[in-house]
Scaffold this active site. Sequence first.
Site, PDB file in Angstrom:
ATOM      1  N   GLY A 308       0.810  -1.219   0.000  1.00 63.61           N
ATOM      2  CA  GLY A 308       0.000   0.000   0.000  1.00 63.61           C
ATOM      3  C   GLY A 308       0.838   1.262   0.000  1.00 63.61           C
ATOM      4  O   GLY A 308       1.933   1.321  -0.566  1.00 63.61           O
ATOM      5  N   SER A 309       0.352   2.282   0.693  1.00 64.73           N
ATOM      6  CA  SER A 309       0.956   3.615   0.609  1.00 64.73           C
ATOM      7  C   SER A 309       2.310   3.723   1.282  1.00 64.73           C
ATOM      8  O   SER A 309       2.971   4.760   1.165  1.00 64.73           O
ATOM      9  CB  SER A 309      -0.004   4.651   1.212  1.00 64.73           C
ATOM     10  OG  SER A 309      -1.167   4.762   0.413  1.00 64.73           O
ATOM     11  N   THR A 310       2.763   2.691   2.001  1.00 63.47           N
ATOM     12  CA  THR A 310       4.138   2.740   2.496  1.00 63.47           C
ATOM     13  C   THR A 310       5.117   2.844   1.323  1.00 63.47           C
ATOM     14  O   THR A 310       6.214   3.387   1.476  1.00 63.47           O
ATOM     15  CB  THR A 310       4.478   1.493   3.330  1.00 63.47           C
ATOM     16  OG1 THR A 310       4.300   0.314   2.533  1.00 63.47           O
ATOM     17  CG2 THR A 310       3.584   1.407   4.561  1.00 63.47           C
ATOM     18  N   PHE A 311       4.705   2.354   0.135  1.00 64.26           N
ATOM     19  CA  PHE A 311       5.555   2.421  -1.057  1.00 64.26           C
ATOM     20  C   PHE A 311       5.712   3.849  -1.560  1.00 64.26           C
ATOM     21  O   PHE A 311       6.630   4.123  -2.342  1.00 64.26           O
ATOM     22  CB  PHE A 311       4.979   1.522  -2.155  1.00 64.26           C
ATOM     23  CG  PHE A 311       5.787   0.277  -2.395  1.00 64.26           C
ATOM     24  CD1 PHE A 311       6.278  -0.035  -3.648  1.00 64.26           C
ATOM     25  CD2 PHE A 311       6.063  -0.585  -1.345  1.00 64.26           C
ATOM     26  CE1 PHE A 311       7.014  -1.182  -3.858  1.00 64.26           C
ATOM     27  CE2 PHE A 311       6.789  -1.738  -1.547  1.00 64.26           C
ATOM     28  CZ  PHE A 311       7.283  -2.045  -2.803  1.00 64.26           C
ATOM     29  N   LYS A 312       4.853   4.754  -1.145  1.00 67.56           N
ATOM     30  CA  LYS A 312       5.010   6.150  -1.560  1.00 67.56           C
ATOM     31  C   LYS A 312       6.303   6.742  -1.017  1.00 67.56           C
ATOM     32  O   LYS A 312       6.843   7.686  -1.588  1.00 67.56           O
ATOM     33  CB  LYS A 312       3.796   6.957  -1.107  1.00 67.56           C
ATOM     34  CG  LYS A 312       2.527   6.587  -1.873  1.00 67.56           C
ATOM     35  CD  LYS A 312       1.280   7.234  -1.302  1.00 67.56           C
ATOM     36  CE  LYS A 312       0.043   6.758  -2.075  1.00 67.56           C
ATOM     37  NZ  LYS A 312      -1.221   7.205  -1.475  1.00 67.56           N
TER      38      LYS A 312
END
Length: 586
Positions: A308-312
């Site tokens: 999820g948004s941890t990859f941002k």
Amino acid sequence: MISFVIRLQSRAHFTIRRKAGADGGAFIGTNARRRKQARRRLAIVIAAFIAAYLVIGTRLVQYGLSEPVLSASIAGNVHAVASRPNIVDRNGLLLATDLNMVSLYADPRRIVDADEVVEKLALVIPNLDWSDTHRKLRSDSGFQWLRRQLTPKQQADILALGLPGLGFRPEKRRFYPGGVMASHIVGHVNVDNQGLAGMERYLDQQGLADLRAAGLTHDTRLEPVRLSIDLRVQNIVRDVAAKAMADYQAEAAGAVILDVETGEVLAMASVPDYDPNEPSRTLPDGRVDKEYEKGWFNRISNATFEMGSTFKSFTLAMGLDAGGITLNSVVDASRPIRMGGFTIRDFKGKNRPLSIPEVFQYSSNIGTAAVADMVGIDGHQQFLTRLGLLSRVETEMPGVATPTQPRTWKKINSVTISFGHGVATTPLQTAVAAAALMNGGYLVPPTFLTRTPEEAKSLARRVIKETTSADMRFLYDWNGRNGSGRHAQVEGFHIGGKTGTADKVINGRYAKNINFNAFVAAFPMDKPRYVVLTIIDAPRTGENGGRTAASTAAPMIKAILRRVAPLLGVKPRFGEPEAEIRLVDY
């Protein structure tokens, strides 16, 4: 006359013997002849004794060098009494050790009454299988195991029965004082003391199994193996994960803590877990408890998830490192992106241009997609590969999962991967990559063994610039103060990080109402020393009824750090004025 001469000659002290030669004869004394015969006989006796001793000595040497003769039924257990080294945590606290035990066997050829033996053994051994034991006692073999690893009291009780044909063999049993506390890290062994999982299996792979096979570990005290984990911290992490799983009615939960400088894993927990003292639980009806065995699955290192948004974090680090953006850059997030039949929107979007810190704070899918588009498909794939997010992480732990990615990267793949969909990695390697963003830009392989800073420096490799790492520390701190990281804050400590809420893939489709949540955090943010990552799988509820990472994974960070930070030597700071938040252009 002839008889008289013969009698006279027998009384004489010499004998006349005719010899060919000039002298025509010689006189040989009878005593001298007898002494010569005695010496000859003595020499023969001595030679016979020497030959006998040589044969016996040669045979003894042959027996000493040959393998022991064993029956086929026990050949697989030749090394059952071999020792294993103790496993301890970084502070020397015991995690695994050997206990001396005995196992019961039978020689069926010496069993007088198999029925009597079974009946009497059932009084001492609980849950004895009558039919199987009776079958073994009636077999034609010379050896049959009846029960492995008995207690001293059971051994004494069986001896008191006075049953012929039964015997005991000394063995080792592995004991884990902490039980479930660090089961996925330490692992477990089988009944023959051979490592099957975790660091127990790692020890066998590093040569312990070969030493056992050579007989070099029998009753030998081996040096303890010191792991990197802190048992005090491990206990807290496991406790928080188990509580979160129960409170949020989730399928699973877990967490990992890394030292950003050395790569040491200080704690790693995944629940549900299991007790390594009883890796397989048997039900009353004799069946193996399959639900219990599901606890063997370690979701931190052995499973892959779309994070999820941890990859941002990695997408923005990529844009900053490539020079495509700065902290002062602005991207247009006013309209959804339509691509390949898909529409990419923001969750609670602002529908306006956003600065890079705002893209991170508001977790804008549109903004991170724009950054990925600036770098390009090849650059995006190369950057994630450099961070180790697309390949199997190298560490001591056996059974580490390999990430999955599209066979062919297209633009739509790069866009969705920028915000954490389309690539599945392990939580452990996500934490390792995040540590590289915090420690100045060096990727350090994770380890479950103790490691010095000097050893870590020799293994580290630079993956991003120092200025990029400084920018990412700013963004983590910014989001910790102003964004979803507020739910992870502990008073007195500076914690930064990024949430990630991903729809789970069920039967090849994204399920809108089932989430996989994560939060990756660093602290203290003035000089990060540790990275903490929490996961919660399919929670049904969370803080204040929410099911996103901000309501589930972030509170787990808070619960862990408020108890762990003092143990790690991080001092709280109370009453200090908040640092001024400024956007700095490098």
